[in-house]
Design a protein around this motif. Structure first.
Motif, PDB file in Angstrom:
ATOM      1  N   LEU A 192       0.820  -1.216   0.000  1.00 13.75           N
ATOM      2  CA  LEU A 192       0.000   0.000   0.000  1.00 13.75           C
ATOM      3  C   LEU A 192       0.850   1.262   0.000  1.00 13.75           C
ATOM      4  O   LEU A 192       0.595   2.201  -0.769  1.00 13.75           O
ATOM      5  CB  LEU A 192      -0.945   0.001   1.206  1.00 13.75           C
ATOM      6  CG  LEU A 192      -1.839   1.232   1.375  1.00 13.75           C
ATOM      7  CD1 LEU A 192      -2.798   1.383   0.198  1.00 13.75           C
ATOM      8  CD2 LEU A 192      -2.615   1.164   2.690  1.00 13.75           C
ATOM      9  N   VAL A 232      -9.868  -2.562   3.950  1.00 17.94           N
ATOM     10  CA  VAL A 232     -10.554  -1.873   2.863  1.00 17.94           C
ATOM     11  C   VAL A 232     -11.683  -1.062   3.466  1.00 17.94           C
ATOM     12  O   VAL A 232     -12.590  -1.592   4.107  1.00 17.94           O
ATOM     13  CB  VAL A 232     -11.103  -2.877   1.822  1.00 17.94           C
ATOM     14  CG1 VAL A 232     -11.823  -2.144   0.698  1.00 17.94           C
ATOM     15  CG2 VAL A 232      -9.970  -3.722   1.260  1.00 17.94           C
ATOM     16  N   ILE A 239      -7.667  -3.736  -6.162  1.00 14.87           N
ATOM     17  CA  ILE A 239      -7.957  -2.872  -5.012  1.00 14.87           C
ATOM     18  C   ILE A 239      -7.648  -1.432  -5.393  1.00 14.87           C
ATOM     19  O   ILE A 239      -6.548  -1.125  -5.868  1.00 14.87           O
ATOM     20  CB  ILE A 239      -7.105  -3.294  -3.796  1.00 14.87           C
ATOM     21  CG1 ILE A 239      -7.308  -4.797  -3.500  1.00 14.87           C
ATOM     22  CG2 ILE A 239      -7.437  -2.450  -2.578  1.00 14.87           C
ATOM     23  CD1 ILE A 239      -6.164  -5.423  -2.734  1.00 14.87           C
ATOM     24  N   VAL A 276      -6.903   2.398  -4.519  1.00 10.75           N
ATOM     25  CA  VAL A 276      -6.314   3.222  -3.459  1.00 10.75           C
ATOM     26  C   VAL A 276      -6.538   4.686  -3.808  1.00 10.75           C
ATOM     27  O   VAL A 276      -6.210   5.125  -4.917  1.00 10.75           O
ATOM     28  CB  VAL A 276      -4.807   2.926  -3.317  1.00 10.75           C
ATOM     29  CG1 VAL A 276      -4.185   3.821  -2.240  1.00 10.75           C
ATOM     30  CG2 VAL A 276      -4.572   1.459  -3.007  1.00 10.75           C
ATOM     31  N   ALA A 325      -7.032   2.116   1.041  1.00  8.25           N
ATOM     32  CA  ALA A 325      -7.700   1.185   0.123  1.00  8.25           C
ATOM     33  C   ALA A 325      -9.198   1.423   0.274  1.00  8.25           C
ATOM     34  O   ALA A 325      -9.766   1.188   1.341  1.00  8.25           O
ATOM     35  CB  ALA A 325      -7.347  -0.254   0.464  1.00  8.25           C
ATOM     36  N   ALA A 379     -12.659  -2.790  -3.437  1.00  2.54           N
ATOM     37  CA  ALA A 379     -11.964  -3.895  -4.096  1.00  2.54           C
ATOM     38  C   ALA A 379     -12.956  -4.772  -4.844  1.00  2.54           C
ATOM     39  O   ALA A 379     -14.134  -4.856  -4.483  1.00  2.54           O
ATOM     40  CB  ALA A 379     -11.197  -4.732  -3.074  1.00  2.54           C
TER      41      ALA A 379
END
Length: 345
Positions: free
Chosen positions: A158, A204, A231, A233, A244, A247
């Motif tokens: 991430l 998430v 996913i 971001v 996040a 997804a």
């Protein structure tokens, strides 16, 4: 399943099961079935194939076409997450395909992950990810930003994706919201978490959509039957940190292979096809290519309109004998895992 009620000129549908008040449809003069919603007849289930009017049906079909060359807008304007926080939703072929799902499909198709040539070595997992990163140069998430610039392929990546987003000049995002994407395998889906193994976990903030025709599809992502996730971001709001946000997860063939399949039934069927193809190669010297399509291969919607609204055509598998003029289109019917099949016009 529909049941005709001749006395009131409508069909009654059992898409919501055995309930007192069932959804209904009426036949229009145009020849289409239309939803008939009254206090006595509620809305159809969202995955009911009879729940769409022609306009809505055309838009759903269009969402399954290959978005070649299009900029994929993964998020709308900045806004609070609101009611979508920590929600896990099942999506199926009866629902429109989201831009996030389209992005994932485009990446695996361009990387040739959806095709197996029997007799040739299959790329390993790290090589498949490398191919996704390579073809991401041809997928745009903004007019001047390719997916390759803001892509990660690890669940614990991430921070690297955030740094990549912040490294893009702000003017390159004109008309688009700054976003990054992580594409990776996951083996557990929970209301607010994605997991890959015991230690790699990603929270998430918004909705996690899991593809599956069966009602318990979200529980079928596991270490034995993993999924491939895309996913998104981004910042939930302008003054918040990158997170996040949402997804999309689609079942894949196995831990060492990112090929997308629609169910465990298709996984087992693909193994049988590949075993048969290996025998054909060794015993009969006939090479075979097996493809799992993920985009509509039917007529463009506008061309089909004259014949009425069609459903999309996505065969379960296409098996081709190389060096011979032979092709088989496989269309699975419901087994124990309710695999879905689609007739091609």
């Amino acid at each position: 399943m529909l049941r005709w009620h001749p006395y009131d000129g409508m069909f009654v549908c059992d898409c919501r099961g055995r309930v007192e008040h069932r959804p209904a449809l009426v036949l229009r003069r145009t020849g289409f079935l239309a939803r008939h919603v009254t206090p006595a007849h509620p809305e159809h289930s969202e995955d009911c194939p009879f729940a769409r009017d022609p306009t809505e049906g055309r838009e759903i079909v269009r969402s399954y076409r290959h978005p070649a060359g299009q900029v994929l807008r993964l998020l709308g304007p900045l806004q609070a997450i609101g009611g979508e926080r920590h929600e896990v939703a099942r999506v199926a072929y009866a629902t429109p395909r989201s831009a996030v799902a389209q992005l994932l499909m485009r990446a695996v198709v361009a990387a040739n992950i959806q095709q197996v040539r029997c007799g040739e070595d299959r790329l390993g997992l790290s090589q498949q990810y490398a191919e996704i990163r390579r073809v991401a140069a041809d997928i745009r998430v903004a007019e001047e930003v390719t997916l390759q610039r803001v892509l990660g392929t690890n669940l614990d990546g991430l921070n690297r994706v955030i740094a990549a987003i912040e490294g893009v000049e702000p003017r390159s995002w004109r008309g688009s919201r700054p976003v990054g994407v992580i594409i990776c395998q996951v083996d557990t889906v929970e209301p607010h978490l994605l997991r890959a193994g015991p230690e790699r976990v990603l929270e998430v903030a918004g909705r996690i959509s899991v593809f599956g025709e069966s009602a318990d599809a979200t529980r079928r992502i596991s270490p034995q039957t993993p999924g491939l996730a895309a996913i998104v971001v981004a910042r939930p709001e302008a003054n918040e940190r990158y997170r996040a946000l949402k997804a999309y997860v689609h079942p894949c063939y196995g831990r060492g292979d990112l090929m997308l399949v629609d169910s465990d039934y298709e996984r087992r069927t693909l193994r049988e096809i590949l075993d048969t193809a290996a025998w054909m190669l060794n015993a009969r010297k006939v090479g075979m290519t097996v493809e799992k399509p993920v985009f509509d291969i039917g007529l463009p919607v506008d061309e089909a309109d004259a014949q009425g609204v069609r459903t999309f055509c996505i065969p379960d598998f296409v098996v081709t004998a190389t060096d011979r003029d032979l092709e088989a289109v496989m269309d699975l019917r419901a087994g124990n895992d309710q695999a879905v099949g689609h007739d091609c016009p």
